[in-house]
Scaffold this motif. Sequence first.
Motif, PDB file in Angstrom:
ATOM      1  N   PRO A 309      -9.948   2.176 -13.456  1.00 41.96           N
ATOM      2  CA  PRO A 309      -8.600   1.940 -13.989  1.00 41.96           C
ATOM      3  C   PRO A 309      -7.741   1.042 -13.112  1.00 41.96           C
ATOM      4  N   SER A 310      -8.180   0.775 -11.883  1.00 42.81           N
ATOM      5  CA  SER A 310      -7.387  -0.081 -11.007  1.00 42.81           C
ATOM      6  C   SER A 310      -7.728  -1.559 -11.153  1.00 42.81           C
ATOM      7  N   LEU A 311      -8.740  -1.885 -11.970  1.00 46.08           N
ATOM      8  CA  LEU A 311      -9.084  -3.293 -12.172  1.00 46.08           C
ATOM      9  C   LEU A 311      -7.935  -4.065 -12.811  1.00 46.08           C
ATOM     10  N   VAL A 312      -7.852  -5.339 -12.482  1.00 45.88           N
ATOM     11  CA  VAL A 312      -6.890  -6.209 -13.149  1.00 45.88           C
ATOM     12  C   VAL A 312      -7.156  -6.170 -14.654  1.00 45.88           C
ATOM     13  N   PRO A 456      -4.246  -3.346  -4.817  1.00 44.63           N
ATOM     14  CA  PRO A 456      -2.969  -4.061  -4.680  1.00 44.63           C
ATOM     15  C   PRO A 456      -2.819  -5.230  -5.642  1.00 44.63           C
ATOM     16  N   ALA A 457      -3.941  -5.807  -6.069  1.00 41.70           N
ATOM     17  CA  ALA A 457      -3.874  -6.970  -6.964  1.00 41.70           C
ATOM     18  C   ALA A 457      -3.383  -6.605  -8.361  1.00 41.70           C
ATOM     19  N   SER A 458      -3.545  -5.332  -8.750  1.00 47.05           N
ATOM     20  CA  SER A 458      -3.111  -4.915 -10.089  1.00 47.05           C
ATOM     21  C   SER A 458      -1.907  -3.974 -10.042  1.00 47.05           C
ATOM     22  N   ALA A 464       5.181  -1.128  -2.370  1.00 45.27           N
ATOM     23  CA  ALA A 464       4.040  -0.585  -1.618  1.00 45.27           C
ATOM     24  C   ALA A 464       2.804  -0.667  -2.500  1.00 45.27           C
ATOM     25  N   PRO A 465       2.267  -1.857  -2.725  1.00 41.89           N
ATOM     26  CA  PRO A 465       1.170  -2.032  -3.688  1.00 41.89           C
ATOM     27  C   PRO A 465      -0.109  -1.296  -3.338  1.00 41.89           C
ATOM     28  N   GLY A 466      -0.250  -0.869  -2.095  1.00 38.69           N
ATOM     29  CA  GLY A 466      -1.440  -0.123  -1.714  1.00 38.69           C
ATOM     30  C   GLY A 466      -1.300   1.372  -1.868  1.00 38.69           C
TER      31      GLY A 466
END
Length: 508
Positions: A309-312, A456-458, A464-466
């Motif tokens: 679910p974290s994929l772009v 972090p990319a998505s 705080a993207p991480g």
Amino acid sequence: MKKIFNYILLGVSVSLSVSCAKFDEINTNPEATEQVTSAMIATRIIINLANQPTQKSFLQPYMLNKNVVWTEFVESYQYNGFGEGSLSFTSINDAHFMVEFAGTDGLAKSYEGLMYFARAVKFFEATMGLGDIPYHDALKGENEKNYFPKYDSQKEVFLGILNELELADKAFAEGETFDGDPVYDGDTEQWRKLVNSYTLNVLLQLSKKESDADLRIKSRFQQILNDKPIFSSNDDNYQLMRSDKNGQQYPFYKVGNNFTIYPIVSSEIIDRLKSRSDRRVFYYANPSSKRITDGVPASNFDAYVGIDPSLVYDDILDIKNTDDYSTFNDRYTEIPTGEPTQQLSYAQLCFIIAEAAARGWISAPVVDWYSKGVAASMNFIYDNTPNTSQFHHGMPLDAAYVSSYVAGLGAAFPATEEARIEEIVTQKYLASFLQSEFSTYYDYRRTGYPKWKINPASSLNSEAPGKIPVRWKYPSEEFNYNSENVDEAVQRQYGGVDDINKLMWLLQ
């Protein structure tokens, strides 16, 4: 368990030629009550507490919990985007009338117990999402004209919640069977089990404050476990049974639901089940159509493929175009009654007790409670699913399988405290697929388990993207109409910034 009650608004046709004198008479519905009863209020309150929304709204908490990958478009919760939380107690602002309208002392005690429990749940949900909230001044607008409630510290709120749960248990113990209950049919002993089991859940959410002398977390936990009734089987689950009637069907049933084509089962669920050779995967998901075309049997674990679910989002769409992924099992869309929807289950309680034992709060066999939780989850699924290959793909969770699987859990159970907590919380997560709304997010926030992937990319968490946010922002209405008090609360907790990444007291 009882099914949700149906309410139908009856229309009345009135001729414009009738005289004004007869208007009230003609517009009186002879089948409708003219007086509100305790039972009517109780039904509304219980359904508000226990029910879940339908269709896409039903799935949104499970996007945050990493159960679901949504493919319609970028969905905030899937990508850790948080907005405003909720601070509304309107559903319980008339709960005290249940007590006032009761006909006997025993009924008054039962409705008093329900009032205290409902208050505790609503304040718990609000403080878990936001931090400090109005508690002592809340719900005083009508009687005391206090329209601008002050915010209490989160510690004070939790002390109040625990006290109200104690009062609820005491009241139910002195009460009698009451009307208006679509969950336990007014059985006060069942309500005591719920109240005390719910209290154990609240105490566990306070695990970072286990040494706080005022909260008395360990002693409260021990007292409940030793002296009070709690859930003892799936028959005690805090859940709503579904029926094939409008408004009572399973929340993601296909009829009238335009969203069934969008959800895909997450790899966070499927990969963990496959690595454990756990047959629940055959009940949660359908096999990948590509794997079936390639000759992999539906009864093979390799036929089940989750998407991260974290994929772009564009990468998710690329995978979807390959047809190599697993959709929801048909039992979630094809069966109008579906499975009961839970807010707290016996399986979850077993994991709560197992974690408390792993932390040393109680003297109890950790592995036994952990194993009971897995078995309860499997039995719940099997008992609430038609025993056909369409829904289990030839891999049923029958008694022989459950017994054999659970018997082997002890040998693989970790030896260290932290590893045990990780395994317990992970199994609790696997037992809560499309159940209990935000509960597994709260466990993740508190423990860091399960270790969900964060990209972090998505990420929509721009500051705080991480990280996954740890709270929601206060509602804008509070800043518009109660600004002095909410500003003070934000300053006290978060240095004056209403930030979704700031730790509330509970998590410090």
